[in-house]
Design a protein around this motif. Structure first.
Motif, short mmCIF file in Angstrom:
data_model
loop_
_atom_site.label_atom_id
_atom_site.label_comp_id
_atom_site.label_asym_id
_atom_site.label_seq_id
_atom_site.Cartn_x
_atom_site.Cartn_y
_atom_site.Cartn_z
N GLU A 1 -1.61 8.32 -0.84
CA GLU A 1 -3.05 8.39 -1.04
C GLU A 1 -3.69 9.44 -0.12
OE1 GLU A 1 -3.81 4.34 -0.29
OE2 GLU A 1 -3.42 3.74 -2.36
N PRO B 1 -9.77 4.92 0.60
CA PRO B 1 -9.32 5.26 -0.75
C PRO B 1 -10.18 4.52 -1.79
CG PRO B 1 -7.44 4.93 0.66
CD PRO B 1 -8.65 4.50 1.44
N GLY B 2 -10.59 5.28 -2.80
CA GLY B 2 -11.46 4.72 -3.82
C GLY B 2 -12.92 5.06 -3.61
N LYS C 1 -8.67 8.12 -5.63
CA LYS C 1 -9.11 6.94 -6.37
C LYS C 1 -7.88 6.25 -6.95
CE LYS C 1 -13.39 8.56 -5.95
NZ LYS C 1 -13.37 9.34 -4.73
N PRO C 2 -7.32 5.27 -6.25
CA PRO C 2 -6.11 4.59 -6.76
C PRO C 2 -6.36 3.97 -8.13
CG PRO C 2 -6.56 3.95 -4.50
CD PRO C 2 -7.75 4.72 -4.98
N ASP C 3 -5.38 4.08 -8.98
CA ASP C 3 -5.47 3.53 -10.34
C ASP C 3 -4.82 2.16 -10.37
OD1 ASP C 3 -6.06 3.37 -13.02
OD2 ASP C 3 -4.21 4.39 -13.63
N ARG C 4 -5.27 1.29 -9.46
CA ARG C 4 -4.73 -0.06 -9.35
C ARG C 4 -5.68 -0.86 -8.47
NH1 ARG C 4 -3.58 1.79 -4.80
NH2 ARG C 4 -1.83 2.26 -3.58
N PRO C 5 -5.52 -2.17 -8.44
CA PRO C 5 -6.36 -2.96 -7.53
C PRO C 5 -6.13 -2.50 -6.08
CG PRO C 5 -5.20 -4.38 -9.06
CD PRO C 5 -4.64 -3.00 -9.25
N TYR C 6 -7.16 -2.59 -5.28
CA TYR C 6 -7.08 -2.12 -3.91
C TYR C 6 -7.58 -3.21 -2.96
CZ TYR C 6 -6.80 1.37 -0.29
OH TYR C 6 -6.45 2.07 0.82
N THR D 1 -4.81 -3.73 2.17
CA THR D 1 -4.29 -2.37 2.00
C THR D 1 -5.24 -1.36 2.65
OG1 THR D 1 -3.22 -3.01 -0.05
CG2 THR D 1 -3.52 -0.65 0.31
N ALA D 2 -6.53 -1.56 2.51
CA ALA D 2 -7.51 -0.67 3.15
C ALA D 2 -7.33 -0.72 4.67
CB ALA D 2 -8.93 -1.07 2.76
N ARG E 1 -4.36 1.33 5.73
CA ARG E 1 -4.61 2.77 5.67
C ARG E 1 -5.40 3.23 6.90
NH1 ARG E 1 -1.03 1.88 3.05
NH2 ARG E 1 -0.85 2.08 0.80
#
Length: 112
Positions: A30, A76-77, A83-88, A92-93, A96
Motif C-alpha cells: 500500500e 490508506p483509503g 485506496k485498498p479494494d477490500r475491507p480495511y 490494519t490501519a 500501517r
C-alpha cells in the motif's frame, strides 16, 4: 532502549526532519502519503492521524501554529494514499502507522 537514548533518537528525528510531503510503500504494497513538519528540536515529535472522512491536510494548520516537529499521514483509503479494494479494519490501519514510524525510526512520539 533506555529513556535517555530514546530522547536522543527523538531529537535526532526532529533535526533530520524536513518539511514536505513524502510517499512510502508499506505492508501489503500500500502506498501511503505523509507530511513532515519541522519544529522546535527541544520538543518531542508528534504523530497525527486524521479522522474518518478526512486527510492529513486538515492537520497542517495545527502543526504550523504549534511549532512542533512531527508527521501527519493519510491512512490508506484516504487523501493521497492508496485506496485498498477490500475491507480495511482499524487493526490494519494501526499496523500501517506503526510501520511508518519504524521506517522513520521514531520510537516514542506523542500521539494526536
Amino acid at each position: 532502549m533506555s529513556f535517555v537514548s530514546a530522547m536522543q533518537n527523538e531529537r535526532t528525528f526532529a533535526r533530520a526532519l524536513r518539511a514536505g510531503e513524502r510517499d512510502t510503500i508499506l505492508g501489503g504494497g500500500e502506498f501511503v502519503r505523509f507530511r513532515c513538519f519541522e519544529g522546535d528540536e527541544g520538543l518531542r515529535p508528534v504523530v497525527a492521524i486524521h479522522g474518518l472522512g478526512s486527510d492529513s491536510g486538515d492537520l497542517v494548520e495545527l502543526f504550523e501554529r504549534a511549532g512542533v516537529p512531527g508527521v501527519a499521514l493519510d491512512l490508506p483509503g484516504f487523501g493521497a494514499s492508496s485506496k485498498p479494494d477490500r475491507p480495511y479494519p482499524v487493526a490494519t490501519a494501526a499496523a500501517r502507522v506503526l510501520e511508518l514510524l519504524d521506517q522513520l525510526e521514531l520510537e516514542r512520539p506523542l500521539w494526536l
